[in-house]
Each structure stands twice: as C-alpha cells, then as structure tokens.
Design an enzyme around this catalytic site. Structure first.
Site, short mmCIF file in Angstrom:
data_model
loop_
_atom_site.label_atom_id
_atom_site.label_comp_id
_atom_site.label_asym_id
_atom_site.label_seq_id
_atom_site.Cartn_x
_atom_site.Cartn_y
_atom_site.Cartn_z
N ARG A 128 0.82 -1.19 0.00
CA ARG A 128 0.00 0.00 0.00
C ARG A 128 0.87 1.26 0.00
NH1 ARG A 128 -4.42 -0.06 2.09
NH2 ARG A 128 -3.93 -1.77 3.49
N THR A 129 1.82 1.31 0.90
CA THR A 129 2.67 2.50 1.00
C THR A 129 3.49 2.69 -0.27
OG1 THR A 129 2.80 2.23 3.40
CG2 THR A 129 4.49 3.59 2.38
N LYS A 146 24.31 -10.48 -0.51
CA LYS A 146 25.76 -10.66 -0.64
C LYS A 146 26.54 -9.91 0.42
CE LYS A 146 25.34 -11.37 -5.64
NZ LYS A 146 25.20 -10.56 -6.87
N ARG A 158 11.85 1.77 2.66
CA ARG A 158 11.27 1.07 3.79
C ARG A 158 12.29 0.06 4.25
NH1 ARG A 158 5.74 1.02 5.66
NH2 ARG A 158 5.26 -0.97 6.58
N HIS A 197 7.31 6.22 11.04
CA HIS A 197 6.58 6.14 9.79
C HIS A 197 5.98 7.53 9.56
CE1 HIS A 197 4.61 4.73 6.37
NE2 HIS A 197 3.80 3.82 6.86
#
Lengths: 311, 311, 311
Positions: free
Chosen positions: A56-57, A86, A107, A135
């Site tokens: 959604r974000t 890696k 994120r 957030h």
C-alpha cells in the site's frame, strides 16, 4: 549529510509552520489529481527501495510520482535484495542507487535506517517506515485527515486505541500533534502494550495533555477523533488473553452509538477485525478517505523533495 | 458497483456487437503499435495487482498501457502482498488502490474475485484471471486471432483439446464463440477431464453445436482451428495414465499432415511438450501470433476502460 | 538471428573502434544526465527479464531507459517467473516478450542464455549477466572508468584480484582490454581460484602481456589500476583456508600506502569486507564513481539498440 536536500526522516522534524505549508500543498495536490495529474516532474526518477514489503505504502508513493509526471524504478522485495544478500551495507546500496535517481523512498526493517541512508545519499530520502522506528508520512496523512475532517487540529480531542507500545504510527502521530494547541490525547490500550514512556516524556516537554486508560467506552462520547490500530496476537502470553484484550476495543455500531455525531474514526489500515465492516457506511468512518489522503500528502512531499527546497 | 465504469469480468458479458467493436478497435491498435505507440493516455495510471504470478499476462497489460502513453504501478507478487498477509480483505485493498490509479488489472486465485473487486472499486477492473473461474481477455484474444487468421468466426469448426475440465481458457472461449453463427465445437479430452456440463448447458441454450470425443485424429481433417491446451499431470491417478492421455494429443508434424492447409493451431501458452517445436515453422502454427494479438486486445480494452465508456 | 538488431551478448564482440564510439557516446550521456535526461526514446518500452536477482544492474538499466524518456516493464523475480515454472522454454518466453517491447534486458542463470534469446528475438537483447558466462556491460563500464580516471587504456597496468576462476567480470574485462595496446595484466588470486586457461589463451592470441601471482603487495607499487573482486567462501575446502586466502587481499590503508598516487581502485560491487571502508575517502577509491558510470554506459547501449544501428 549533503546540504540542501529535503529528507523526510521522522515526525519530530516538522514545525507547525512546515505542517501548515505541507497541508496547503496537499490541498493543491487534490486539485492536481482532480485535473488528471500534471507533468511537473517529467523526466525525474523515483527509486522505491522496500527492504520490507508494504504494498500500500509503495503504491501510494509510486502513484504520487506518476501523478506528477515522473518515472519510478524500484524493488518491491526486500528479502531478496540481491546486494544485501551478498553482504552489502545499506550505505553502499544508497551511495549507488543515489546515482540512478532523483529521490529515494525507503522502507527498512531497522530503526534508524532512514537516517543512515540520508547520511550518505546524494538525493532526498523519504522514510516509508523503518522497523519499529518511525513512519512519518503516515503520521502526516493522519494529521492532514484530522485537519480536513474536523476542520482544525488545535483543540482536538483524540483517542489512540490498540497496541500503543509497538504501533509506530501512534508514536509518530503523537509527535506531529505536539505542534498544536490544546490537544488532548487519550492513550487507550491493554496494560501490556501501553504507550512508551519516551513518548509521554516528549508530550510532557511539549506541554500536551494526555491520559492513559484501558476503558474506551468511557471516553468515546467526549472525543473528536478515534484513532484505531491493530493489536497483534503475538504480543500476548496466550490466545485467550489476546481475545479478551482485542475484544474490548472493537469499533462496531454499538461503540459508534456512544460517539458524537461530528466525530471521526481513523485507522492506518490494514484492519483485521478491529473495525466492523458494519461501520463502513457511517459518514464518521473516515479511514478510506484517510488512505486516499496519503496520495496527496506524498505528492506534496515528493514535489518538495524534487524542487530542491531544504525543509 | 459504480455506474459508468467499464469492467471486464467474464466472457459472458460480451454481445456480438461489442465483440465486433472491440475487434475493430484492436485492429486500429495494430496500427498504433506499428506507428510506435501514442500518448493518448499520458498521465493515467494502471495498477496491476497480481495475487498470483502470471508474468506473460502482466507484461502484456503493462505493455498495452505503456504503448498508450500511460504509467504503470503494481505488484508482481501475490503471495507476499503485505496487507493480505496481515488479514486485509480483497475489498479493503481494492477500495484503497482505487484511489491511486485509473484502472486496475487483477489476477487472483479465487473464483469471483474480479466481481468482488468491481463491486467496491471506483475505477474499472480488468480481470486477468480469477482462479479456476474466468480469463476473459485470453478468450477475447483467442477469438480475435480466429477472426484475423480464418477471416471469420461465423461457421468456424474448432477443436478444443486437452484438459477441458480445469482449463478455464476453453470455458471462456466457448462463451465468446456462443455469440457467433454456425459454430461447431469438438471437445476433445481424456475421459477424466471432460468439458463441464455447465459449459455444455450454456452452449445448448445458445444453440451452439458441439461434440465430445477422445479421438483427435478423427476430426483433425475437418476443422478450421485446433485449440490446444496443457494437460496437468496432477489431474491423473498415475504417471502412466497421464503419459498415455497426454501422448494422444500432441500436435506434431504427423498430426499437422492430417489437417487442412487453411487451418490454424492455437495455444494459450505456455506450452510444455503438447506442441512439438518441429511445428513452429509451419505457417499454420499461429500461437505466437496469437500471443502478440493479446497486446492489441488489451490495448483496446484499456483504452475503452480509460475512455469511460460503459460497455 | 534477425539482421539489423544490435545485441550485446559478450565482451568479445567489441572492436576497438566500437569501444571508442561507445565511450564517446557514454560521455555525451553524462551531459544528458546533468541536463536532467531527455525524451529521445519516449514511447519506447524496455522489458527487464531477471531470472536471477540483481537489483543494482536492473535499476541501472531501468534508470538508463527512464533518463532517455522510455518506459520500463519487467519482472524482478526470476525464480517465480510463472511460465518458466510451467516448463516454458526460454525461447518461447523471448518470442512472446519480443512482441511487448522494443528492447529486452536479460539476466539468466545459464551460460549462453543471452545468445539463445537473441537467436529468436525480434528486438535487441542486452545481456545483463548469464550465469558463470559473461557480464559484458559490467566490463564495458569498467573499461570506461579506466579510460576516464586514468586518461587512457593503452599502456595501462592492471591487477585483477580475488576469485579469478569464477568471477565472470574479470573474464569479460580481460576480453575488452585485449583491444588495447601495451596492456599489462597481473592476475592475483589464491591458488585454487586462478584465472582459467581459456582466458589466458585468448590473451595470448591477442598478444596481451599478463602474469599470474599470489602476491598482491609485490605488484601494488607498479600498477595503475587495482581491480578488486569478492572471494566466495564456498569455493574453499574449509573456513580457515578461506579466511587465510581472503585475508591476503584486503584493500586497506596499508595497501593503499604501497600504491602510486595516480593509481585507482575499482570493484564491481557489492563488496563484503575486501575493501575497507577506511579507504572510501581516498581520492583513488574510484568504485562508487565506477558504479555511476554504469548508468552512462547503459544509456549509450540502450540508445544504440533503440536507434536500430547494427553494431
């Protein structure tokens, strides 16, 4: 950190003046969307780096960039970010991706990841959530929704309900609300997931009034905004205790009947039972309008970041 | 369901008039692609929500949108759709994503998912396959290919071959063909995966002639179109029975020698052995041209959906 | 293979003239990026098909296409490429995806996959790495960086360090360097991961001087370029032997003190300890500038491929 870049890292970075300007910009973005978008950032590139899925974000940011005429490149799948596997550091990744784009939306699972990224980035970084940390864009859209729906934030009476210990959106929203006058916050939660003392200390410093309680029904009649959140089963010692706790805080028609007719119900979504679908048709159910406001706020932030204005 | 939105949900929704118009639009889209695309939907946004992977179908829709000048945001990974993991309903997801885009293309594992999405969406929903349910855009491109390659659909003699019980493309194509005159369908399958009686009932109601048989060789000489599909091993009680069944229906040079020189071979693809690569060079092997037609049909559908014409 | 398509399949395909032209084009692309990109390929579509994750390389190509005004569709997740799971051949996938786009960028796990794709594609194929095979665009950006940083490639003295047996970038870069005069290559590796004899044979044929050694310190003072690579733990019989081998080749401040003041350090990245972060601030640490050059080289390649010039 490079000077003259507009990063969005945490909710505490915003002053009242900045919030007023941002919300005015978001209102203009509503007009832009109604007009079918514009091409003001054609040729600019957003990279979305989601080390943790949040569809959604991510879609909300990508839509914001597209509505402004820009392009998006990105990765939706954190766990398989090949360089990270890696052993590459976040800093190396950001140094390189910086060179591919004009703004990075990130994120991450780790607290503070956005700040670390901004420290080495050549382009603005917008924090789309960093672990149990912040957030900020969610908190901004929450506050924007309150202002839009309630007409003002000064003097608002808001109940934040649910898991207040781990729910980062209530922390970030508290920090935003601390910029306003005469706000009253009711922190309503089961005993084991109460609002952290660090948040309370911040509110104390800013002179914001708040009360902690476990009883939602008792305050339902006297609030302007009910901010509902999810309670996660895994925070509780047993399923029985979870059911008991979660059951207390369901927003249903009965609870709505206790609330004033000008109040609103918000939720950062997704929901999973803590707001009954029977409530969706109630005009006070503002959570889908709230989600939509995320687009306008993110358009305003992306526009500001790409315009090179230092906040 | 919001009025005035053009949803594509199932094959039965199309009338003959609509099909004629759609195929005419698809022919115009072939010109658009030859001219390098156009910018007729610049600034519009498509969201592709694939709760189940289908790379070919997704890329085909995304190419269609790009060829028309629009932007695409999306998620290719159903299983990790973050809100779904957190227990969000499909309806909530669609309500929110509606606000981010101008058209939604959805693939889902559940029958009826597209209808549920359309019921709450603010924008058109194009069904890119819903579980064992429908795959209407595949059926449309199949029919478009028949019209283009055979010159007409009225009077066509078509054999549908393979797993007719679980293969949703043959169901959807049957519904489309029911709009045409003098069509004759041969349903050719192993006994355990015969065409469902619900499909036969529909064809009966529409007055479409059909025959069920297990013998492909017997009809190969008298058909205009051979529509081959995959047979999935897991439908059979033992590997031996699968090998025996699947082996009967391989399209190879020997089978091609039985077919008329104006006939064509179609396949929704991907194939996995049921059409020999030795046949690829035969001018009657139309399956790659068929895949290409998917682009034109999807461009026509996307264009119609974005033009706000209710079908 | 279709005539008149410009595929990039392996490093050996490039002549000195082509390299000179390509690097000149890349320099022009630096200006394009500084000017905010252009719209020279608006309406064209790139498909990125990554059957193996490589986020950095994918984002670099997608950024290149976006900077030139084009659109990108693609799939970042090889392992879940739905048609491949159903048994589709690479050739079938490419035949179909060809029809959706104007250029294909492909990463694959199998040696030779890019050539197989080009054999059936209707559009140019750019090899973004095929298994242990080639990674030509990496080698091109490496060589471009050497020319840019050292002023020339003719006469350059370069040490390639690390896992030279399995590290495909050193193979591809060797092939590119074989086009230049008076190049001297030091292949420096643990005994068990030495440069393959096939590479040495090619260098012999081209008359390129090289030396194999295990001792980096001994040559550090006499080279213009140190090309560092990762050594993978799983190549060694025991963790102890790995630690011993890898420990010998760490680029740190001590090693830098042995190198001349006009030399540079390169690395294809990501790194995982084999270059100390303490070195990042040294002006000779060119690896982040090198990564950035990947954008310009890929823009030049994409531009050439889309311009329909056969190389």
């Amino acid at each position: 950190m490079k000077p003259n870049l507009y990063h969005v890292l945490g909710a505490k970075q915003f002053s009242r003046t900045e919030l007023d300007e941002l919300f005015a910009a978001a209102r203009r973005m509503e007009d832009v969307v109604r007009a079918g978008g514009n091409r003001s950032h054609e040729g600019r590139i957003m990279t979305t780096l989601f080390f943790e899925a949040s569809t959604r974000t991510r879609l909300s940011f990508e839509s914001a960039m597209s509505r402004l005429g820009g392009s998006v490149i990105g990765t939706e799948n954190a766990a398989q970010f090949s360089s990270a596997i890696k052993g590459e550091t976040l800093e190396d990744t950001i140094r390189i991706v910086s060179g591919y784009s004009d703004v990075i939306v990130m994120r991450h699972t780790d607290i503070g990841a956005a700040k670390r990224a901004a420290a080495v980035a050549d382009v603005p970084v917008l924090n789309a959530g960093d672990g149990a940390g912040e957030h900020p864009t969610q908190a901004l859209l929450d506050a924007y929704t309150i202002e839009k729906e309630a007409g003002r934030i000064d003097g608002v009476r808001i109940a934040m309900v649910g898991d207040l210990a781990y729910g980062r959106t209530v922390h970030s929203l508290s920090y935003i609300l601390a910029n306003y006058r005469d706000v009253m916050i009711y922190y309503i939660s089961p005993e084991n997931v109460r609002i952290p003392s660090s948040v309370k200390r911040y509110m104390d410093e800013k002179g914001i009034r708040y009360e902690e309680t476990t009883d939602l029904d008792a305050v339902a009649g006297s609030i302007d905004v009910l901010y509902q959140t999810r309670i996660q089963k895994e925070r509780f010692p047993s399923p029985e205790e979870y059911d008991k706790a979660a059951g207390q805080y369901i927003v249903d028609e009965k609870l709505m009947s206790l609330m004033s007719k000008n109040s609103i119900v918000l939720h950062p979504l997704p929901r999973a039972g803590e707001i009954s679908e029977a409530v969706d048709g109630d005009p006070r159910a503002a959570y889908f309008r709230q989600a939509q406001n995320g687009l306008y706020i993110r358009m305003a932030l992306v526009d500001k970041a790409l315009s090179g204005v230092k906040g």
